[in-house]
Design a protein around this motif. Sequence first.
Motif, PDB file in Angstrom:
ATOM      1  N   TYR A  83       0.814  -1.143   0.072  1.00  0.00           N
ATOM      2  CA  TYR A  83       0.030   0.081   0.126  1.00  0.00           C
ATOM      3  C   TYR A  83       0.825   1.177  -0.059  1.00  0.00           C
ATOM      4  O   TYR A  83       0.867   2.091  -0.658  1.00  0.00           O
ATOM      5  CB  TYR A  83      -1.024  -0.064   1.282  1.00  0.00           C
ATOM      6  CG  TYR A  83      -1.984  -0.909   1.055  1.00  0.00           C
ATOM      7  CD1 TYR A  83      -3.085  -0.817   0.376  1.00  0.00           C
ATOM      8  CD2 TYR A  83      -1.945  -2.288   1.813  1.00  0.00           C
ATOM      9  CE1 TYR A  83      -4.094  -1.843   0.256  1.00  0.00           C
ATOM     10  CE2 TYR A  83      -2.779  -3.153   2.015  1.00  0.00           C
ATOM     11  CZ  TYR A  83      -3.930  -2.808   1.132  1.00  0.00           C
ATOM     12  OH  TYR A  83      -4.988  -3.912   1.124  1.00  0.00           O
ATOM     13  N   ASP A 150      -9.129  -0.550 -12.298  1.00  0.00           N
ATOM     14  CA  ASP A 150      -7.972  -1.420 -11.862  1.00  0.00           C
ATOM     15  C   ASP A 150      -6.704  -1.291 -12.368  1.00  0.00           C
ATOM     16  O   ASP A 150      -5.810  -2.399 -12.963  1.00  0.00           O
ATOM     17  CB  ASP A 150      -8.245  -2.786 -12.003  1.00  0.00           C
ATOM     18  CG  ASP A 150      -9.433  -3.469 -10.853  1.00  0.00           C
ATOM     19  OD1 ASP A 150      -9.370  -2.649  -9.872  1.00  0.00           O
ATOM     20  OD2 ASP A 150     -10.154  -4.264 -11.166  1.00  0.00           O
ATOM     21  N   HIS A 155      -5.806   5.953 -10.621  1.00  0.00           N
ATOM     22  CA  HIS A 155      -5.647   6.808  -9.678  1.00  0.00           C
ATOM     23  C   HIS A 155      -5.152   8.247 -10.094  1.00  0.00           C
ATOM     24  O   HIS A 155      -5.296   9.289  -9.398  1.00  0.00           O
ATOM     25  CB  HIS A 155      -4.640   6.048  -8.796  1.00  0.00           C
ATOM     26  CG  HIS A 155      -5.163   5.021  -7.984  1.00  0.00           C
ATOM     27  ND1 HIS A 155      -5.989   5.299  -6.832  1.00  0.00           N
ATOM     28  CD2 HIS A 155      -4.753   3.775  -7.788  1.00  0.00           C
ATOM     29  CE1 HIS A 155      -6.085   3.982  -6.218  1.00  0.00           C
ATOM     30  NE2 HIS A 155      -5.670   3.166  -6.809  1.00  0.00           N
ATOM     31  N   SER A 225      -9.361   5.130  -4.770  1.00  0.00           N
ATOM     32  CA  SER A 225      -9.346   3.591  -4.146  1.00  0.00           C
ATOM     33  C   SER A 225     -10.810   3.155  -3.905  1.00  0.00           C
ATOM     34  O   SER A 225     -10.794   1.953  -4.071  1.00  0.00           O
ATOM     35  CB  SER A 225      -8.803   3.771  -3.100  1.00  0.00           C
ATOM     36  OG  SER A 225      -7.211   4.130  -3.067  1.00  0.00           O
ATOM     37  N   ASN A 226     -11.547   3.959  -3.436  1.00  0.00           N
ATOM     38  CA  ASN A 226     -12.949   3.533  -3.087  1.00  0.00           C
ATOM     39  C   ASN A 226     -14.029   3.186  -4.106  1.00  0.00           C
ATOM     40  O   ASN A 226     -14.562   2.309  -4.163  1.00  0.00           O
ATOM     41  CB  ASN A 226     -13.852   4.694  -2.230  1.00  0.00           C
ATOM     42  CG  ASN A 226     -13.706   4.391  -0.592  1.00  0.00           C
ATOM     43  OD1 ASN A 226     -13.408   3.451  -0.400  1.00  0.00           O
ATOM     44  ND2 ASN A 226     -13.887   5.773  -0.023  1.00  0.00           N
ATOM     45  N   GLU A 232      -7.360  -4.973  -4.315  1.00  0.00           N
ATOM     46  CA  GLU A 232      -7.006  -4.521  -3.237  1.00  0.00           C
ATOM     47  C   GLU A 232      -5.690  -4.447  -3.564  1.00  0.00           C
ATOM     48  O   GLU A 232      -4.949  -3.255  -2.666  1.00  0.00           O
ATOM     49  CB  GLU A 232      -7.041  -5.716  -2.357  1.00  0.00           C
ATOM     50  CG  GLU A 232      -8.449  -5.751  -1.779  1.00  0.00           C
ATOM     51  CD  GLU A 232      -8.782  -4.517  -0.659  1.00  0.00           C
ATOM     52  OE1 GLU A 232      -7.871  -4.039  -0.084  1.00  0.00           O
ATOM     53  OE2 GLU A 232     -10.022  -4.073  -0.981  1.00  0.00           O
ATOM     54  N   LYS A 235      -4.611  -0.383  -4.103  1.00  0.00           N
ATOM     55  CA  LYS A 235      -5.126   0.484  -3.420  1.00  0.00           C
ATOM     56  C   LYS A 235      -4.101   1.433  -2.514  1.00  0.00           C
ATOM     57  O   LYS A 235      -2.974   0.906  -2.352  1.00  0.00           O
ATOM     58  CB  LYS A 235      -6.586   0.340  -2.432  1.00  0.00           C
ATOM     59  CG  LYS A 235      -7.600  -0.531  -3.159  1.00  0.00           C
ATOM     60  CD  LYS A 235      -8.700  -0.662  -2.366  1.00  0.00           C
ATOM     61  CE  LYS A 235      -9.848  -0.894  -3.297  1.00  0.00           C
ATOM     62  NZ  LYS A 235     -11.072  -1.222  -2.743  1.00  0.00           N
ATOM     63  N   THR A 236      -4.502   2.619  -1.930  1.00  0.00           N
ATOM     64  CA  THR A 236      -3.526   3.427  -1.472  1.00  0.00           C
ATOM     65  C   THR A 236      -3.635   3.290  -0.056  1.00  0.00           C
ATOM     66  O   THR A 236      -4.390   2.819   0.666  1.00  0.00           O
ATOM     67  CB  THR A 236      -3.919   4.923  -1.535  1.00  0.00           C
ATOM     68  OG1 THR A 236      -5.048   5.242  -1.284  1.00  0.00           O
ATOM     69  CG2 THR A 236      -3.878   5.275  -3.158  1.00  0.00           C
ATOM     70  N   PHE A 239      -6.396   4.815   2.039  1.00  0.00           N
ATOM     71  CA  PHE A 239      -7.552   4.009   2.195  1.00  0.00           C
ATOM     72  C   PHE A 239      -7.250   2.767   3.122  1.00  0.00           C
ATOM     73  O   PHE A 239      -8.146   2.454   4.042  1.00  0.00           O
ATOM     74  CB  PHE A 239      -7.709   3.531   0.742  1.00  0.00           C
ATOM     75  CG  PHE A 239      -8.927   2.377   0.558  1.00  0.00           C
ATOM     76  CD1 PHE A 239     -10.201   2.783   0.494  1.00  0.00           C
ATOM     77  CD2 PHE A 239      -8.584   0.903   0.695  1.00  0.00           C
ATOM     78  CE1 PHE A 239     -11.329   1.809   0.590  1.00  0.00           C
ATOM     79  CE2 PHE A 239      -9.587   0.226   0.787  1.00  0.00           C
ATOM     80  CZ  PHE A 239     -10.788   0.344   0.529  1.00  0.00           C
ATOM     81  N   TYR A 240      -6.227   2.107   3.112  1.00  0.00           N
ATOM     82  CA  TYR A 240      -5.770   1.172   3.920  1.00  0.00           C
ATOM     83  C   TYR A 240      -6.139   1.577   5.315  1.00  0.00           C
ATOM     84  O   TYR A 240      -6.730   0.731   6.304  1.00  0.00           O
ATOM     85  CB  TYR A 240      -4.583   0.538   3.763  1.00  0.00           C
ATOM     86  CG  TYR A 240      -4.232  -0.570   4.521  1.00  0.00           C
ATOM     87  CD1 TYR A 240      -4.883  -1.702   4.451  1.00  0.00           C
ATOM     88  CD2 TYR A 240      -3.098  -0.458   5.250  1.00  0.00           C
ATOM     89  CE1 TYR A 240      -4.590  -2.956   5.152  1.00  0.00           C
ATOM     90  CE2 TYR A 240      -2.595  -1.520   6.194  1.00  0.00           C
ATOM     91  CZ  TYR A 240      -3.594  -2.837   6.090  1.00  0.00           C
ATOM     92  OH  TYR A 240      -3.090  -3.977   6.741  1.00  0.00           O
TER      93      TYR A 240
END
Lengths: 289, 349
Positions: A83, A150, A155, A225-226, A232, A235-236, A239-240
């Motif tokens: 991430y 994806d 992003h 990310s949302n 998964e 994502k950033t 977000f995580y």
Amino acid sequence: MAYRGHKINPQRFEKSQLKIIAMILPIVFVMGLPIVFIFCHAFKPMEELFAYPPQFFVYNPTFENFTKLFKASRTAGIPMSRYAFNSILITASVVAASLLLTTMAAFALSKLRFKGKGMLMQINQTALMFVSVAVMIPRYLTVNVLGLTDTYLAHILPLVALPVALFLVKQFVDQVPDSLIEAAYIDGASDWHVYVRIIVPMIKPAIATAAILVFQQVWGNMETSNYYVNDEGLKTLTFYMNTLANANNTVAGQGMAAAAALIMFVPNLVLFIILQNNVMNTMAHSGIK
Amino acid sequence: MSKEKKVKKPRISAGKLARREAMAGYLFVLPWMIGVVIFLLRPLFTSFQFSLNNIRITPKGRMFNFVGYQNYTQIWLEDPEFPVELMGYMWSTLLSVPVIVVFALIIAMLLNGKIHMKGFFRLIFFLPVIIVSGPVMNMLVADGAATIPSMDIQAISTALDQFLPHSLVESISELFNNMIMILWYSGVQILIFLSALQKIDGSLYEAAKIDGGSGWECFWKITLPTIKPMVLLNAVYTVIFLSNHGNNAIIGMIQNSMFSGTKEKGYGYAAAMAWIYSLVVTLIVLLFAFLLAGRKDIYERQVIKVKRAKKKEIQMVKKIERRGKANAKKIQKARLRKKYRSYDKNRED
């Protein structure tokens, strides 16, 4: 005599500075509150986090929240470093790309003459007013049509054109004296040369400011990310961290959220410390005397 | 007959240089434009289309149902919260923008003075804005850190309530309530002001000092006029920031209705809300732009006047030329038809 430039930062403390410091210090105290708070909050043990009345300072600092956070991340399928890597890659590329595009567009809009210039500026201003929430779904549709879901590009691309940054940089380019640019043209410089050799060095403070702005927006962005990414592994970190803190949305989550907030905050701090000298000292040496 | 051959002037294609410059301009703007068109304008346009529809997301896909301006009327006439919130937002923005800008200017002036450890102070002033835009803000407000503790807001608001409209009073007391929070918002503005202040030539101040100007005069006559464009920039930035950051109630409302599954709300409704909201934001920005836009000084006004006069003169000359040509043609024609009576006795036609 050797050129010494303007000494902006006095090296030593002098008596004459006292009155300014006397004025600044109370405000510094007020402005420092959130910073103190974010550090204190992350190190609070459980009983202090939920103390009533709420406490501002930490009395028994622990690393409990951080250990909990890392423990929680270890149980997840994807390592945290992944991430972090995503976040760094995305943020770096967005900042670089958007600064390049912004300064180029600002130079053209401010100093070159072509048809439709005023209209373009109007468009930018209009886009500025619009809340980003409203264009979320149409943006998703665009991303979908372009086949970017994806990928890292999902992003990066939606965030590159940031109207605020253009607006800010253009204001500074406006202030670069025309005579300097004309002189360069007379000496045979091309537009690109003028852009690279004159505009960019002269507006470095604006670029630094814009960089901080863009960084802040991208780093804290969870929207992409949302909504645009399902994978998964793409994502950033923001977000995580948020999901970690929210997933155990119980008492324990609070401590982890505080620790996560501090971790997310530190890069901003570092970047600002690096860039802040740029914001200040360059302007003194450039331009016409 | 004169032997002068009528030399056709080689027509210089109007502004080769200008065209080249325009080319360069387009090239420089192009990448930016592509990004804006794809990810901002097109979505904006689509969202406007959506705002005219009632959209429901069903398992089969999106269901569009064209309703015209019904979404808008519904917001104004039936929504219990949105218009109220919008008014509150408008007042509070109008009030807090000047506070933030003036505060930022004062701080920037102080930081621009010659003091030790400037970097540290700058850091302290900038960082809150980063934290404030995060989730930590809510915790801070809950802790009561955003208010000035010893201020009696209740007394102020009851006193004001007697001669001001209620919504305005509410915004004022909210402003006092969140005074410290508002100060936290001013980080970027301070930076912008600072970088503008840096560019003011120090010799201007020296000259003013030698001529006996006080610091106060220097501020009004040198500092303020020089950084005036930045004041406008900061005001606009502040409006945008206030209307876009996460704690804004209206943003929350838009988001809520976007994902609400009810029949009458949904994305179309949310899009309509967003359009109304951005219209209000635009109005506020325009107001500030109108108030702060640089009024041109005497010299510039004179230049514009002269330019205008010159342009008029050129137009006049052209007009006269054109008329003369037309008249000459007319006379020629008339002469050909022998209708033209020449008073010139020496003429033999």
